[in-house]
Design a protein around this motif. Structure first.
Motif, PDB file in Angstrom:
ATOM      1  N   UNK A  73       0.811  -1.196   0.000  1.00 42.41           N
ATOM      2  CA  UNK A  73       0.000   0.000   0.000  1.00 42.41           C
ATOM      3  C   UNK A  73       0.850   1.254   0.000  1.00 42.41           C
ATOM      4  N   UNK A  74       0.184   2.385  -0.088  1.00 38.39           N
ATOM      5  CA  UNK A  74       0.897   3.660  -0.170  1.00 38.39           C
ATOM      6  C   UNK A  74       1.784   3.888   1.046  1.00 38.39           C
ATOM      7  N   UNK A  75       1.320   3.496   2.228  1.00 37.21           N
ATOM      8  CA  UNK A  75       2.121   3.722   3.435  1.00 37.21           C
ATOM      9  C   UNK A  75       3.406   2.907   3.394  1.00 37.21           C
ATOM     10  N   UNK A  76       3.298   1.631   3.030  1.00 39.14           N
ATOM     11  CA  UNK A  76       4.485   0.765   2.987  1.00 39.14           C
ATOM     12  C   UNK A  76       5.459   1.233   1.913  1.00 39.14           C
ATOM     13  N   UNK A  77       4.929   1.602   0.735  1.00 42.77           N
ATOM     14  CA  UNK A  77       5.794   2.076  -0.338  1.00 42.77           C
ATOM     15  C   UNK A  77       6.502   3.363   0.064  1.00 42.77           C
ATOM     16  N   UNK A  78       5.806   4.235   0.749  1.00 48.95           N
ATOM     17  CA  UNK A  78       6.419   5.495   1.186  1.00 48.95           C
ATOM     18  C   UNK A  78       7.529   5.231   2.194  1.00 48.95           C
ATOM     19  N   UNK A  79       7.299   4.297   3.129  1.00 43.34           N
ATOM     20  CA  UNK A  79       8.317   3.991   4.137  1.00 43.34           C
ATOM     21  C   UNK A  79       9.589   3.458   3.494  1.00 43.34           C
ATOM     22  N   UNK A  80       9.434   2.492   2.590  1.00 42.20           N
ATOM     23  CA  UNK A  80      10.597   1.793   2.055  1.00 42.20           C
ATOM     24  C   UNK A  80      11.245   2.504   0.868  1.00 42.20           C
ATOM     25  N   UNK A  81      10.487   3.338   0.159  1.00 41.80           N
ATOM     26  CA  UNK A  81      11.041   3.997  -1.019  1.00 41.80           C
ATOM     27  C   UNK A  81      11.369   5.470  -0.811  1.00 41.80           C
ATOM     28  N   UNK A  82      10.679   6.118   0.111  1.00 41.07           N
ATOM     29  CA  UNK A  82      10.880   7.553   0.300  1.00 41.07           C
ATOM     30  C   UNK A  82      11.543   7.869   1.632  1.00 41.07           C
ATOM     31  N   UNK A  83      10.955   7.396   2.729  1.00 41.56           N
ATOM     32  CA  UNK A  83      11.545   7.640   4.049  1.00 41.56           C
ATOM     33  C   UNK A  83      12.944   7.038   4.118  1.00 41.56           C
ATOM     34  N   UNK A  84      13.117   5.853   3.556  1.00 40.90           N
ATOM     35  CA  UNK A  84      14.428   5.198   3.581  1.00 40.90           C
ATOM     36  C   UNK A  84      15.479   6.042   2.872  1.00 40.90           C
ATOM     37  N   UNK A  85      15.114   6.620   1.736  1.00 40.03           N
ATOM     38  CA  UNK A  85      16.070   7.446   0.990  1.00 40.03           C
ATOM     39  C   UNK A  85      16.343   8.751   1.732  1.00 40.03           C
ATOM     40  N   UNK A  86      15.341   9.288   2.402  1.00 37.50           N
ATOM     41  CA  UNK A  86      15.571  10.481   3.228  1.00 37.50           C
ATOM     42  C   UNK A  86      16.593  10.184   4.318  1.00 37.50           C
ATOM     43  N   UNK A  87      16.526   8.980   4.891  1.00 37.42           N
ATOM     44  CA  UNK A  87      17.490   8.574   5.911  1.00 37.42           C
ATOM     45  C   UNK A  87      18.904   8.508   5.340  1.00 37.42           C
TER      46      UNK A  87
END
Length: 319
Positions: A73-87
């Motif tokens: 879902x959008x939440x999981x994709x955001x965590x692994x694809x966006x938040x992870x890259x921000x880290x």
């Protein structure tokens, strides 16, 4: 050259690891969530500070990020694809290692393209689904980070290790089942889409080249040629030695269809239908790959028939 590879156990990451390990000048360290990683770290939940401390200890010259999620879902994709890259970006900014970042992007960031066109890096991205949106957000984070960074926008990877849930993976599995059961015909839906397939080993070569280059910004990685899935299915049948008939069962334009590459279900026991293009890329995608040629000295070497032969060899092992 010391390289930190994130996501070494993923589809692309495994081949990137093999390519880098083949270079005697590279000292490779793998970071990931699995037990077989050199260092266990979850980008989606780990703090930038913890990653910074690791970067300062290892002091890599290049960080390659192949990690991410393609489903969910959008939440999981955001965590692994966006938040992870921000880290990753924040940790690199804090670290004193000064490492170059090579980020793996994807063609879903562009969204649908005009049939017959080749998409260049200056095209305005219009992702057609949450996966493309999450990857585009990651690209924007990288480009706005101020780091020495390049994003490789990979089109449709193919070849050994192709996930079973991908269009070509589903085609191979459907053909395997037909051959195993002796079916003289194979009925498939959703074969009208045209995609730019690039072998995953060529993608790994592009990552290696990008690691050694000074190129920044976005660079497309594809074959430069769109292939209709029904044509890929015909090549796969020839490679597999399938002598049956291939029947395409697409509905009228604009109608909902079964997912790309799936056999048409029994109408009395049909699962919920999916949108015609679940990757959000519409009916056509083709990369303009001149930037990769000019800035990385990279060209694809492996043709689609060889990629499909390797996909079939893995599928055939399940017969």
């Amino acid at each position: 050259m010391r390289v930190l590879l994130i996501g070494a156990n993923g589809y692309i990451g495994r081949f990137v690891a093999d390519r880098l390990l083949a270079d005697p000048a590279v000292q490779l360290t793998a970071l990931g969530r699995g037990d077989d990683a050199d260092v266990r770290f979850d980008l989606a939940s780990g703090s930038p500070g913890a990653l910074t401390r690791f970067l300062d200890a290892v002091h890599p010259g290049v960080v390659v990020n192949c990690a991410g999620a393609t489903r969910g879902g959008a939440r999981e994709l955001t965590r692994h694809n966006t938040v992870a890259v921000a880290t990753v970006c924040e940790a690199l900014r804090r670290s004193g290692c000064g490492a170059r970042l090579v980020q793996i992007g994807c063609s879903a960031e562009y969204g649908p393209s005009q049939p017959g066109s080749s998409t260049a890096e200056d095209a305005v991205p219009r992702p057609g689904g949450p996966y493309g949106v999450s990857k585009l957000a990651a690209t924007e984070l990288v480009l706005g980070s101020g780091l020495d960074a390049v994003v490789l926008r990979v089109f449709s990877p193919a070849g050994p290790g192709t996930p079973a849930g991908s269009p070509l993976g589903r085609l191979a599995e459907a053909m395997r089942r037909a051959m195993q059961s002796g079916d003289g015909e194979l009925k498939l839906g959703g074969l009208g889409a045209q995609r730019d397939f690039v072998d995953v080993r060529d993608v790994a070569r592009a990552v290696h080249a990008a690691s050694l280059s000074a190129a920044q910004g976005v660079i497309n990685i594809g074959s430069g040629r769109a292939v209709r899935l029904r044509d890929a299915a015909a090549v796969l049948a020839r490679v597999a030695g399938y002598g049956g008939a291939l029947h395409e069962l697409d509905g009228p334009p604009g109608a909902l269809r079964t997912a790309i590459g799936h056999p048409r279900p029994d109408p009395d026991h049909a699962p919920p239908v999916a949108y015609p293009y679940p990757d959000g890329c519409g009916s056509w995608q083709q990369a303009d790959v001149r930037t990769a040629r000019d800035r990385l000295g990279w060209r694809p070497r492996i043709g689609l028939e060889e990629s499909l032969a390797d996909i079939w060899m893995e599928a055939a092992c399940r017969i």
